[in-house]
Design an enzyme around this catalytic site. Structure first.
Site, mmCIF file in Angstrom:
data_model
loop_
_atom_site.group_PDB
_atom_site.id
_atom_site.type_symbol
_atom_site.label_atom_id
_atom_site.label_comp_id
_atom_site.label_asym_id
_atom_site.label_seq_id
_atom_site.Cartn_x
_atom_site.Cartn_y
_atom_site.Cartn_z
ATOM 1 C CG PHE A 37 0.874 9.004 -9.804
ATOM 2 C CD1 PHE A 37 -0.162 9.099 -10.271
ATOM 3 C CD2 PHE A 37 1.345 8.499 -8.322
ATOM 4 C CE1 PHE A 37 -1.423 8.884 -9.403
ATOM 5 C CE2 PHE A 37 0.093 8.409 -7.595
ATOM 6 C CZ PHE A 37 -1.114 8.568 -8.018
ATOM 7 C CE LYS A 38 -1.589 10.535 -5.911
ATOM 8 N NZ LYS A 38 -1.832 10.861 -4.440
#
Length: 492
Positions: free
Chosen positions: A129-130
């Site tokens: 998700f980063k």
């Protein structure tokens, strides 16, 4: 839009506000605090209605222009359009559409109207998700540096996914070098290989003999040396960087808009949480007026945040007390973004916030429970912000991975398993619960193999990543030695 530090005295906050571009390339404020808007921009019902049909890139533009008011709108629109494309976010699973960037998948729907939904956030280049924020951050950094004809040395710490997301976003960027710290031998084999296999000359991987908190403390120590920071042009991509947090706000809006049909509906979010950056973005979205019911923080065995949201006591663990778990990206006992929420909780009192976090450094924590001898009674206000929490253990996540595979036919990673376990404990009638996916399962294959007896599927291009040559150095958590290493490799 003006920004202030969480540790600024009221007079200082009023006299020295900064704009988005002023704080973009940095991390900590000069007083050691974190930046927040002087006030949150509000979203109207009409805007939410209009945003329901937007692409992810256009939605990102609409939200970010409320915060980056000093960047020309045409430039900002071009940056979001360049970032959020199906070519960048292409690692989709069966049943997902790359064009949606963060598609939803309904896992179960109860008779009482309750839904359990998974929001895919791991379609980017590093399968975590980063990437949702880091890809934009890379383009914003390059944009700002070109305009200033300047250079930047990014200095950050990672427990696994931030590092690879930052390095993949910054590799080859003009005027940027990345110095990334990680805990030596405490990431998964896939995470380690993803970072250390990069051979780009502007990428420097440093494995620290310790835990993530040791690495994070070094980043803060170097950032607080203002002379060194200025001389060597030090910036950060950790979630203390405001631009990264605000970029994460976008997918909360996308999740809500995709899960609802009208603005009178509410949803809750469960967020695997270690450093409090991801769920802090949800808090900001809620403060902007997004109809979020609950924000549920899901921790692993390193349950500092769960303890606070249950008791009002924020008690940082020492390095020796920090567990190395099978959801290693949350093996954190000092949540650096938590200060942003505490600042809100104590009425945006910078002096009080500074005192509390100085007590973290001197006494290992603080107590807002209101009990005799405590540091205050603001814990009673937490419910006003919609926060709840829960904890998951290794056995829990193994069982959850197995159950999700059996019940829904998908394989989730260990951190997402923590989220689903805690989400199921916090379901409420008539409310859709969205669990934010953390990473693809392939990044934590050791536990997937334990849970399912077979390897996790890998996207194209990642089949033999652990076999690639690796480039990194091992160092002790010594700030002076780290400064010397940075100085020797910047060319400044």
């Amino acid at each position: 839009m003006q920004y202030v530090s969480t540790r600024a005295a009221q007079s200082a906050a009023a006299s020295s506000p900064q704009q988005f571009s002023d704080i973009l390339l940095g991390g900590l404020a000069t007083d050691g605090g974190l930046f927040l808007p002087a006030s949150y921009p509000q979203v109207t019902g009409a805007e939410l209605d209009a945003w329901r049909q937007l692409s992810y890139a256009d939605l990102a533009f609409e939200i970010l222009k409320k915060f980056a008011t000093d960047i020309p709108e045409a430039d900002l629109r071009a940056l979001t359009a360049k970032t959020y494309t199906k070519e960048v976010y292409k690692n989709v699973r069966e049943g997902e559409k790359a064009s949606q960037i963060t598609p939803l998948r309904v896992l179960e729907e109860g008779e009482n109207g309750t839904k359990l939904v998974l929001q895919a956030l791991s379609n980017g280049p590093t399968l975590a998700f980063k990437d949702m924020a880091m890809q934009l951050l890379g383009n914003l950094f390059e944009y700002a540096l070109v305009k200033q004809n300047a250079e930047l040395n990014i200095f950050g710490a990672t427990s696994g996914d931030t590092g690879s997301a930052a390095e993949y976003a910054m590799r080859g960027k003009q005027g940027i070098r990345v110095f990334m710290l990680s805990p030596h031998k405490k990431m998964s084999a896939f995470q380690t290989a993803q970072m250390f296999s990069l051979q780009d000359p502007n990428i420097f991987n440093i494995a620290i003999e310790g835990v993530f908190d040791d690495a994070q403390d070094m980043v803060k120590a170097v950032s607080n040396d203002l002379e060194f920071k200025a001389k060597y042009k030090i910036g950060t991509v950790n979630s203390i960087n405001w631009a990264r947090v605000v970029a994460q706000v976008v997918y909360y809006f996308r999740g809500y808009l995709a899960a609802t049909t009208s603005n009178d509906q509410k949803v809750s979010f469960t967020v695997p949480s270690g450093n409090f950056g991801n769920i802090c973005a949800g808090h900001i979205a809620r403060m902007m007026g997004l109809p979020i019911d609950k924000l549920v923080a899901a921790t692993n065995e390193n349950d500092v945040l769960d303890e606070f949201f249950r008791t009002g006591v924020y008690r940082v663990r020492k390095s020796a007390e920090t567990y190395h778990t099978s959801s290693p990206s949350m093996d954190i006992s000092k949540a650096s973004n938590f200060e942003r929420f505490v600042y809100e909780l104590v009425g945006r009192d910078g002096d009080r916030t500074r005192a509390l976090f100085q007590k973290v450094d001197t006494h290992g924590g603080f107590d807002l429970s209101g009990k005799p001898g405590s540091d205050g009674d603001e814990f009673k206000l937490v419910a006003n912000y919609g926060f709840k929490s829960g904890k998951s253990t290794h056995d829990d996540r193994v069982n959850t991975i197995r159950d999700v595979a059996d019940d829904y036919g998908i394989v989730i990673d260990t951190h997402t398993a923590d989220g689903i376990k805690v989400a199921k404990e916090n379901l409420e009638p008539g409310v859709t619960m969205i669990v934010l996916e953390t990473a693809l399962a392939a990044k934590f294959n050791e536990t997937i193999l334990e849970a399912l007896g077979e390897d996790a599927e890998r996207p194209d291009g990642f089949e033999n990543i652990e076999d690639l040559p690796q480039k990194f150095v091992v160092m002790k958590p010594d700030v002076a030695a780290m400064k010397a290493y940075i100085a020797a490799n910047t060319g400044l």
